[in-house]
Design an enzyme around this catalytic site. Sequence first.
Site, PDB file in Angstrom:
ATOM      1  CG  ASN A   3      -5.255  -1.211  -0.689  1.00  0.00           C
ATOM      2  OD1 ASN A   3      -6.439  -1.024  -0.998  1.00  0.00           O
ATOM      3  ND2 ASN A   3      -4.334  -0.263  -0.774  1.00  0.00           N
ATOM      4  CE  LYS A  18      -2.839  -0.367  -4.082  1.00  0.00           C
ATOM      5  NZ  LYS A  18      -1.563   0.070  -4.675  1.00  0.00           N
ATOM      6  CG  HIS A  31      -2.418   3.672  -0.026  1.00  0.00           C
ATOM      7  ND1 HIS A  31      -1.937   4.070  -1.249  1.00  0.00           N
ATOM      8  CD2 HIS A  31      -2.122   2.359   0.097  1.00  0.00           C
ATOM      9  CE1 HIS A  31      -1.373   3.024  -1.841  1.00  0.00           C
ATOM     10  NE2 HIS A  31      -1.477   1.970  -1.052  1.00  0.00           N
ATOM     11  CD  GLU A  77      -2.285   3.603  -4.796  1.00  0.00           C
ATOM     12  OE1 GLU A  77      -3.440   3.249  -4.498  1.00  0.00           O
ATOM     13  OE2 GLU A  77      -1.393   2.790  -5.111  1.00  0.00           O
ATOM     14  CD  GLU A 103       1.473   0.196   1.240  1.00  0.00           C
ATOM     15  OE1 GLU A 103       1.125  -0.980   1.113  1.00  0.00           O
ATOM     16  OE2 GLU A 103       0.878   1.137   0.693  1.00  0.00           O
ATOM     17  N   GLY A 147       3.160  -1.286  -6.924  1.00  0.00           N
ATOM     18  CA  GLY A 147       2.646  -1.553  -8.259  1.00  0.00           C
ATOM     19  C   GLY A 147       3.709  -1.565  -9.336  1.00  0.00           C
ATOM     20  CB  SER A 152       6.149  -5.184  -5.671  1.00  0.00           C
ATOM     21  OG  SER A 152       5.796  -4.121  -6.555  1.00  0.00           O
ATOM     22  N   GLY A 165      -1.332  -5.209  -2.497  1.00  0.00           N
ATOM     23  CA  GLY A 165      -2.188  -4.617  -3.516  1.00  0.00           C
ATOM     24  C   GLY A 165      -2.533  -5.627  -4.591  1.00  0.00           C
TER      25      GLY A 165
HETATM   26  P1  13P Z   1       1.149  -3.569  -4.806  1.00  0.00           P
HETATM   27  O1  13P Z   1       1.174  -4.814  -3.942  1.00  0.00           O
HETATM   28  O2  13P Z   1       0.250  -3.695  -5.975  1.00  0.00           O
HETATM   29  O3  13P Z   1       2.515  -3.083  -5.113  1.00  0.00           O
HETATM   30  O4  13P Z   1       0.456  -2.416  -3.890  1.00  0.00           O
HETATM   31  C1  13P Z   1       0.952  -2.187  -2.641  1.00  0.00           C
HETATM   32  C2  13P Z   1       0.002  -1.274  -1.933  1.00  0.00           C
HETATM   33  O5  13P Z   1      -0.092  -0.108  -2.260  1.00  0.00           O
HETATM   34  C3  13P Z   1      -0.823  -1.832  -0.857  1.00  0.00           C
HETATM   35  O6  13P Z   1      -1.492  -0.834  -0.149  1.00  0.00           O
END
Ligand code: 13P
Length: 255
Positions: free
Chosen positions: A11, A13, A95, A97, A166, A172, A210, A231
């Site tokens: 992803n 982002k 997601h 976010e 997640e 993150g 992560s 991510g």
């Molecule tokens: P990270 O791998 O940066 O923690 O992000 C995870 C994520 O939100 C994947 O959709």
Amino acid sequence: MTMRRKLIVGNWKMHGSHQTNAELLEGILGAGPCTADVAVCVPYPYLSEVAVRLAGTPVRWGAQDCSAHEQGAYTGEVSATMLKEFGCRYAIVGHSERRAYHGESDQLVADKAKAVLGRGITPIVCVGETLAEREAGQTEAVVKRQLSAVIHTLTHCCSEIVVAYEPVWAIGTGRTATPEQAQAVHALVRAQLHAATPHSADMTLLYGGSVKPDNAAALFAQPDIDGALVGGASLKAAEFVAIARAADAPLPAAR
Ligand code: 13P
């Protein structure tokens, strides 16, 4: 006995540029084939160039969101029909976010999953609790509520989705869920799916939050973790490839 294939999805982002996308894809493709399925979910404007580069390769591509509407006066939105025109195999929906920054409700996420599925694209439905919810002992209730909206909206078609667990506190932050914490929730998710579809044992459940090369193998060794939604580490070809390679280990048998 069912053998589920592993799936590793990047992803991106809101990251990328023409140049860095090209470099990243060259790095991924240059690493050669692996036994896991691999895909990248990219920002809408880059779907076209990513589709051109990845066509005919084993790497699939998708989007990070999709409108619940088919077409119409919805400024700024992108429909599943459009994603299909660009060859998307996957679309992430719900997601955390988007739930947090765009106020997406459980029902809207379910409607998006339905729109995506209606165009033959696999929705990657994200579920997960916040730190406050976990600390309040609400993890199971939150994940169950998020998933049940999707199950009720899709009914028997819910076997066609990928679910990504997640935990918001792991995204993150560098604070990965332990393999045992992740597995515990994955087992709950699969049990909930089992009550809704006879195909739950064949469904792909991803972990996200992560995921890095050094923790991927332990996560993938868990019986109900079938891959990762990655991510930050998906933006570095070497790390993303290393995570995909960690999924090369023998697959656990489905229950
Ligand atoms: P990270 O791998 O940066 O923690 O992000 C995870 C994520 O939100 C994947 O959709």
